[in-house]
Design a protein around this motif. Structure first.
Motif, PDB file in Angstrom:
ATOM      1  N   GLN A   1      66.281  87.826 -20.169  1.00  0.00           N
ATOM      2  CA  GLN A   1      67.502  87.110 -20.500  1.00  0.00           C
ATOM      3  C   GLN A   1      68.098  87.599 -21.819  1.00  0.00           C
ATOM      4  O   GLN A   1      69.297  87.442 -22.060  1.00  0.00           O
ATOM      5  CB  GLN A   1      67.222  85.605 -20.544  1.00  0.00           C
ATOM      6  CG  GLN A   1      66.906  85.017 -19.180  1.00  0.00           C
ATOM      7  CD  GLN A   1      66.396  83.589 -19.259  1.00  0.00           C
ATOM      8  OE1 GLN A   1      66.049  83.098 -20.311  1.00  0.00           O
ATOM      9  NE2 GLN A   1      66.339  82.924 -18.120  1.00  0.00           N
ATOM     10  N   ILE A   2      67.261  88.161 -22.660  1.00  0.00           N
ATOM     11  CA  ILE A   2      67.759  88.809 -23.886  1.00  0.00           C
ATOM     12  C   ILE A   2      68.215  90.222 -23.559  1.00  0.00           C
ATOM     13  O   ILE A   2      69.351  90.605 -23.839  1.00  0.00           O
ATOM     14  CB  ILE A   2      66.650  88.843 -24.959  1.00  0.00           C
ATOM     15  CG1 ILE A   2      66.234  87.426 -25.359  1.00  0.00           C
ATOM     16  CG2 ILE A   2      67.110  89.642 -26.184  1.00  0.00           C
ATOM     17  CD1 ILE A   2      64.999  87.362 -26.225  1.00  0.00           C
ATOM     18  N   TYR A   3      67.330  90.974 -22.950  1.00  0.00           N
ATOM     19  CA  TYR A   3      67.571  92.395 -22.675  1.00  0.00           C
ATOM     20  C   TYR A   3      68.839  92.622 -21.860  1.00  0.00           C
ATOM     21  O   TYR A   3      69.645  93.512 -22.180  1.00  0.00           O
ATOM     22  CB  TYR A   3      66.347  92.953 -21.942  1.00  0.00           C
ATOM     23  CG  TYR A   3      66.436  94.408 -21.562  1.00  0.00           C
ATOM     24  CD1 TYR A   3      66.272  95.405 -22.518  1.00  0.00           C
ATOM     25  CD2 TYR A   3      66.665  94.785 -20.235  1.00  0.00           C
ATOM     26  CE1 TYR A   3      66.343  96.745 -22.164  1.00  0.00           C
ATOM     27  CE2 TYR A   3      66.731  96.118 -19.884  1.00  0.00           C
ATOM     28  CZ  TYR A   3      66.568  97.089 -20.853  1.00  0.00           C
ATOM     29  OH  TYR A   3      66.637  98.415 -20.495  1.00  0.00           O
ATOM     30  N   ASN A   4      69.041  91.818 -20.826  1.00  0.00           N
ATOM     31  CA  ASN A   4      70.174  92.022 -19.919  1.00  0.00           C
ATOM     32  C   ASN A   4      71.523  91.696 -20.551  1.00  0.00           C
ATOM     33  O   ASN A   4      72.565  92.021 -19.984  1.00  0.00           O
ATOM     34  CB  ASN A   4      69.995  91.202 -18.642  1.00  0.00           C
ATOM     35  CG  ASN A   4      68.900  91.767 -17.750  1.00  0.00           C
ATOM     36  OD1 ASN A   4      68.628  92.962 -17.769  1.00  0.00           O
ATOM     37  ND2 ASN A   4      68.266  90.907 -16.978  1.00  0.00           N
ATOM     38  N   ASN A   5      71.506  91.061 -21.719  1.00  0.00           N
ATOM     39  CA  ASN A   5      72.752  90.711 -22.396  1.00  0.00           C
ATOM     40  C   ASN A   5      73.021  91.575 -23.628  1.00  0.00           C
ATOM     41  O   ASN A   5      73.921  91.262 -24.413  1.00  0.00           O
ATOM     42  CB  ASN A   5      72.731  89.233 -22.797  1.00  0.00           C
ATOM     43  CG  ASN A   5      72.944  88.315 -21.610  1.00  0.00           C
ATOM     44  OD1 ASN A   5      74.055  88.166 -21.123  1.00  0.00           O
ATOM     45  ND2 ASN A   5      71.870  87.716 -21.113  1.00  0.00           N
ATOM     46  N   LEU A   6      72.281  92.661 -23.761  1.00  0.00           N
ATOM     47  CA  LEU A   6      72.498  93.565 -24.883  1.00  0.00           C
ATOM     48  C   LEU A   6      73.580  94.580 -24.544  1.00  0.00           C
ATOM     49  O   LEU A   6      73.698  95.025 -23.399  1.00  0.00           O
ATOM     50  CB  LEU A   6      71.197  94.286 -25.242  1.00  0.00           C
ATOM     51  CG  LEU A   6      70.048  93.379 -25.719  1.00  0.00           C
ATOM     52  CD1 LEU A   6      68.812  94.209 -25.990  1.00  0.00           C
ATOM     53  CD2 LEU A   6      70.459  92.586 -26.958  1.00  0.00           C
ATOM     54  N   VAL A   7      74.354  94.937 -25.540  1.00  0.00           N
ATOM     55  CA  VAL A   7      75.440  95.887 -25.341  1.00  0.00           C
ATOM     56  C   VAL A   7      74.896  97.270 -25.013  1.00  0.00           C
ATOM     57  O   VAL A   7      75.416  97.973 -24.140  1.00  0.00           O
ATOM     58  CB  VAL A   7      76.326  95.957 -26.601  1.00  0.00           C
ATOM     59  CG1 VAL A   7      77.354  97.080 -26.477  1.00  0.00           C
ATOM     60  CG2 VAL A   7      77.035  94.630 -26.824  1.00  0.00           C
ATOM     61  N   ASP A   8      73.836  97.679 -25.699  1.00  0.00           N
ATOM     62  CA  ASP A   8      73.261  99.010 -25.499  1.00  0.00           C
ATOM     63  C   ASP A   8      71.768  98.887 -25.204  1.00  0.00           C
ATOM     64  O   ASP A   8      70.946  98.892 -26.107  1.00  0.00           O
ATOM     65  CB  ASP A   8      73.496  99.877 -26.732  1.00  0.00           C
ATOM     66  CG  ASP A   8      73.050 101.322 -26.519  1.00  0.00           C
ATOM     67  OD1 ASP A   8      72.550 101.635 -25.418  1.00  0.00           O
ATOM     68  OD2 ASP A   8      73.198 102.126 -27.457  1.00  0.00           O
ATOM     69  N   ARG A   9      71.425  98.764 -23.925  1.00  0.00           N
ATOM     70  CA  ARG A   9      70.015  98.613 -23.543  1.00  0.00           C
ATOM     71  C   ARG A   9      69.243  99.923 -23.655  1.00  0.00           C
ATOM     72  O   ARG A   9      68.011  99.915 -23.622  1.00  0.00           O
ATOM     73  CB  ARG A   9      69.923  98.065 -22.115  1.00  0.00           C
ATOM     74  CG  ARG A   9      70.451  96.646 -21.985  1.00  0.00           C
ATOM     75  CD  ARG A   9      69.993  96.008 -20.690  1.00  0.00           C
ATOM     76  NE  ARG A   9      70.564  96.668 -19.526  1.00  0.00           N
ATOM     77  CZ  ARG A   9      71.669  96.274 -18.913  1.00  0.00           C
ATOM     78  NH1 ARG A   9      72.337  95.218 -19.367  1.00  0.00           N
ATOM     79  NH2 ARG A   9      72.122  96.907 -17.856  1.00  0.00           N
ATOM     80  N   SER A  10      69.942 101.038 -23.788  1.00  0.00           N
ATOM     81  CA  SER A  10      69.256 102.331 -23.869  1.00  0.00           C
ATOM     82  C   SER A  10      68.376 102.430 -25.110  1.00  0.00           C
ATOM     83  O   SER A  10      67.442 103.225 -25.154  1.00  0.00           O
ATOM     84  CB  SER A  10      70.271 103.477 -23.870  1.00  0.00           C
ATOM     85  OG  SER A  10      71.032 103.479 -25.065  1.00  0.00           O
TER      86      SER A  10
END
Length: 210
Positions: free
Chosen positions: A91-100
């Motif tokens: 739920q944190i990761y999927n809402n990040l602008v740059d997951r790379s």
């Protein structure tokens, strides 16, 4: 000090500043990863805390060029800490602008205390499937290898020597020899109760490798 979920604005802003400083330091030394506990909402509520973590990470990621990945570490689930399960971290990761620029550090003590039975081959397979679905197994950068003094699902963050806790040699043998994990870096965070404990724990986990 870093708590990106803090409802206290002064601590929240100081935490963001401190993380930016750590990012600069990691860049300078050529680090491969920077491991981060997501944070604790300390009474502000899970949803609000999660939103503050996301906003803080997005600010850091948008203003910094990283030569490494920030790894979100799962926590044991005590108190108001956020990030016990892979679903919570997603739920944190999927809402990040740059997951790379973000991945996962899995702590075995925290995972076991959080309800993942690492003694079971089936549960390990299910855990890896979830990690792959959420992050991708290539984003699992580091495993913190710690036995656990507490029982399964106890939510107690109490690290123990390899083979002497509730995960035991049975669990660690499965982990270090798993075909999807054996090439991952395992880092010990075991206790130092007396001189030589680090060497003893390193030898204990190496002896399990087939």
């Amino acid at each position: 000090m870093i708590n990106l979920a803090s409802p206290k604005e002064d601590l929240y802003q100081k935490s963001i500043t401190a993380l930016k400083e750590q990012v600069d330091r990691a860049n300078k030394i050529g680090a491969q990863y920077l491991v981060l506990h997501p944070g604790s909402h300390t009474g502000g509520g899970v949803e609000k805390g999660r939103k503050r973590i996301i906003a803080a990470l997005n600010e850091v990621l948008s203003n910094k060029q990283l030569s490494f990945q920030i790894l979100l570490e799962n926590v044991a689930g005590a108190g108001t800490a956020i990030g016990t399960t892979m679903e919570e971290l997603s739920q944190i990761y999927n809402n990040l602008v740059d997951r790379s620029q973000v991945g996962l550090c899995f702590d075995t003590c925290h995972g076991f205390a959080g309800g993942y039975d690492l003694r079971s081959e089936q549960e390990i397979e299910e855990l890896l499937t979830v990690i792959d679905d959420v992050f991708g197994l290539d984003k699992l950068g580091v495993i913190h290898a710690n036995d656990c003094k507490g029982d399964l699902g106890s939510n107690k963050d109490r690290h123990h020597h390899i083979g002497q806790g509730k995960i035991g040699n049975l669990g660690f043998e499965k982990l270090v020899n798993h075909p999807q994990l054996k090439d991952k870096p395992f880092i010990l965070e075991t206790p130092i109760d007396e001189a030589g404990d680090d060497e003893q724990n390193l030898a204990a986990i190496r002896d399990l490798i087939k």
